[in-house]
Write a protein that holds these residues in place. Sequence first.
Motif, PDB file in Angstrom:
ATOM      1  N   ARG A 176     -11.916   7.206   7.304  1.00 46.82           N
ATOM      2  CA  ARG A 176     -10.719   6.205   7.292  1.00 46.82           C
ATOM      3  C   ARG A 176     -11.127   4.866   6.962  1.00 46.82           C
ATOM      4  N   ARG A 177     -12.059   4.382   7.366  1.00 46.50           N
ATOM      5  CA  ARG A 177     -12.814   2.890   7.376  1.00 46.50           C
ATOM      6  C   ARG A 177     -13.052   2.885   5.835  1.00 46.50           C
ATOM      7  N   ARG A 178     -13.736   3.692   5.432  1.00 46.42           N
ATOM      8  CA  ARG A 178     -14.258   3.852   3.999  1.00 46.42           C
ATOM      9  C   ARG A 178     -13.181   3.967   3.261  1.00 46.42           C
ATOM     10  N   ALA A 179     -12.196   4.604   3.406  1.00 48.56           N
ATOM     11  CA  ALA A 179     -10.854   4.875   2.424  1.00 48.56           C
ATOM     12  C   ALA A 179     -10.256   3.355   2.367  1.00 48.56           C
ATOM     13  N   ILE A 180     -10.073   2.978   3.445  1.00 52.51           N
ATOM     14  CA  ILE A 180      -9.267   1.485   3.557  1.00 52.51           C
ATOM     15  C   ILE A 180     -10.119   0.499   2.641  1.00 52.51           C
ATOM     16  N   ARG A 202       0.791  -1.146  -0.025  1.00 50.74           N
ATOM     17  CA  ARG A 202       0.026  -0.096  -0.160  1.00 50.74           C
ATOM     18  C   ARG A 202       0.872   1.164   0.100  1.00 50.74           C
ATOM     19  N   VAL A 203       0.568   2.057  -1.100  1.00 56.88           N
ATOM     20  CA  VAL A 203       1.652   3.398  -1.228  1.00 56.88           C
ATOM     21  C   VAL A 203       0.747   4.575  -1.311  1.00 56.88           C
ATOM     22  N   LEU A 204       1.114   5.548  -0.603  1.00 52.68           N
ATOM     23  CA  LEU A 204       0.228   6.860  -0.762  1.00 52.68           C
ATOM     24  C   LEU A 204       1.304   7.874  -1.616  1.00 52.68           C
ATOM     25  N   LEU A 205       0.814   8.433  -2.854  1.00 49.23           N
ATOM     26  CA  LEU A 205       1.784   9.138  -3.829  1.00 49.23           C
ATOM     27  C   LEU A 205       1.223  10.527  -3.480  1.00 49.23           C
ATOM     28  N   LYS A 206       2.191  11.547  -2.968  1.00 49.60           N
ATOM     29  CA  LYS A 206       2.116  12.862  -2.709  1.00 49.60           C
ATOM     30  C   LYS A 206       2.647  13.729  -3.973  1.00 49.60           C
ATOM     31  N   GLU A 235      -2.632   7.016   8.561  1.00 48.57           N
ATOM     32  CA  GLU A 235      -4.200   6.219   8.955  1.00 48.57           C
ATOM     33  C   GLU A 235      -4.627   5.103   8.040  1.00 48.57           C
ATOM     34  N   ILE A 236      -3.895   5.111   6.670  1.00 41.12           N
ATOM     35  CA  ILE A 236      -4.570   4.129   5.965  1.00 41.12           C
ATOM     36  C   ILE A 236      -3.256   2.885   5.995  1.00 41.12           C
ATOM     37  N   GLN A 237      -2.410   3.115   6.895  1.00 40.08           N
ATOM     38  CA  GLN A 237      -1.350   2.045   6.994  1.00 40.08           C
ATOM     39  C   GLN A 237      -0.515   1.789   6.090  1.00 40.08           C
ATOM     40  N   GLY A 282      -0.746  -3.569  -9.072  1.00 33.91           N
ATOM     41  CA  GLY A 282      -1.657  -4.414  -8.184  1.00 33.91           C
ATOM     42  C   GLY A 282      -1.478  -3.650  -6.769  1.00 33.91           C
ATOM     43  N   VAL A 283      -0.573  -2.701  -6.577  1.00 34.15           N
ATOM     44  CA  VAL A 283      -0.355  -2.048  -5.445  1.00 34.15           C
ATOM     45  C   VAL A 283      -1.708  -1.119  -4.873  1.00 34.15           C
ATOM     46  N   ASP A 284      -1.971  -1.045  -3.692  1.00 30.10           N
ATOM     47  CA  ASP A 284      -3.154  -0.407  -3.100  1.00 30.10           C
ATOM     48  C   ASP A 284      -2.682   1.111  -3.097  1.00 30.10           C
ATOM     49  N   LEU A 285      -3.392   2.023  -3.850  1.00 29.83           N
ATOM     50  CA  LEU A 285      -2.713   3.271  -4.279  1.00 29.83           C
ATOM     51  C   LEU A 285      -3.818   4.567  -3.792  1.00 29.83           C
ATOM     52  N   ALA A 286      -3.110   5.417  -3.034  1.00 26.69           N
ATOM     53  CA  ALA A 286      -3.951   6.755  -2.613  1.00 26.69           C
ATOM     54  C   ALA A 286      -2.784   7.935  -3.056  1.00 26.69           C
ATOM     55  N   LEU A 287      -3.623   8.828  -3.312  1.00 24.52           N
ATOM     56  CA  LEU A 287      -2.851  10.161  -3.831  1.00 24.52           C
ATOM     57  C   LEU A 287      -3.385  11.211  -2.781  1.00 24.52           C
ATOM     58  N   VAL A 288      -2.308  12.314  -2.808  1.00 22.01           N
ATOM     59  CA  VAL A 288      -2.558  13.586  -2.137  1.00 22.01           C
ATOM     60  C   VAL A 288      -1.936  14.656  -2.886  1.00 22.01           C
ATOM     61  N   VAL A 289      -2.805  15.496  -3.602  1.00 24.52           N
ATOM     62  CA  VAL A 289      -2.504  16.533  -4.404  1.00 24.52           C
ATOM     63  C   VAL A 289      -2.477  17.955  -3.637  1.00 24.52           C
TER      64      VAL A 289
END
Length: 240
Positions: A116-120, A8-12, A152-154, A44-51
């Motif tokens: 948070r739970r919905r995002a996960i 799981r990765v967060l991309l800023k 928060e999303i681990q 296949g990674v879990d991907l989240a973004l912050v812009v």
Amino acid sequence: MSSPKYKRVLLKISGEVLGGKNGGLDYDAINSVATQVADAAKTGVDLALVVGGGNIIRGTEAQNFGVARTTADYMGMLATVINSLALQAVLEERYNLQTRVQSAIKVSSVAEDFIRRRAIRHLEKKRIVIFAAGTGNPYFSTDTAAVLRAIEIQADLMIKATKVDGVYDKDPKKYADAKRFESISFRNVLEKRLQVMDSTAIALCMDNNLPIMVLNIFEQGHIVDAIMGKPVGTLVHSGE
């Protein structure tokens, strides 16, 4: 394709990246970013973004014209919502990816509230989650917001995609002898006052053992390489 190193990765992504040379919204720049995000999703990674929102408004500039800091920060949060919606539209229309925008301030006509739970759950369903509006509070940068959401999303890794190919001991645009670090500890970043992120964000990463990969978003394939564990940019970590 082999399995990614990180689950799981967060991309800023900085707002300036989406503005191209002229600021505002540069759709060629947005599409370039979306192409890399789409390639990352294929791993296949879990991907989240912050812009960020710097292509539309910078709070410090607004303050110089007499806008109160609190108001300027909220204006910046709204700018990140605009950028998030623009990126969402391109990801869905051009690349047929499922996305969700979650906002820290209430704009329910265009985005979900951050839960948070919905995002996960979205991430578990392989939807790309775009977190907008920072932390929802003034006086906090989007870097700090990105770290907070990653924790928060681990997330296993936070990637900071910028216009620079890593962390240097001094400004590489001003000094030809600037040295790029392949890896560096959070403690050294703070001690050397290196401009990776603000000190609050770095401290949060250090306290929660969240590594950061700083890389150049204009180098095609580097986001995927980082996710796969290949040596790109600079890794900022808890070790010495």
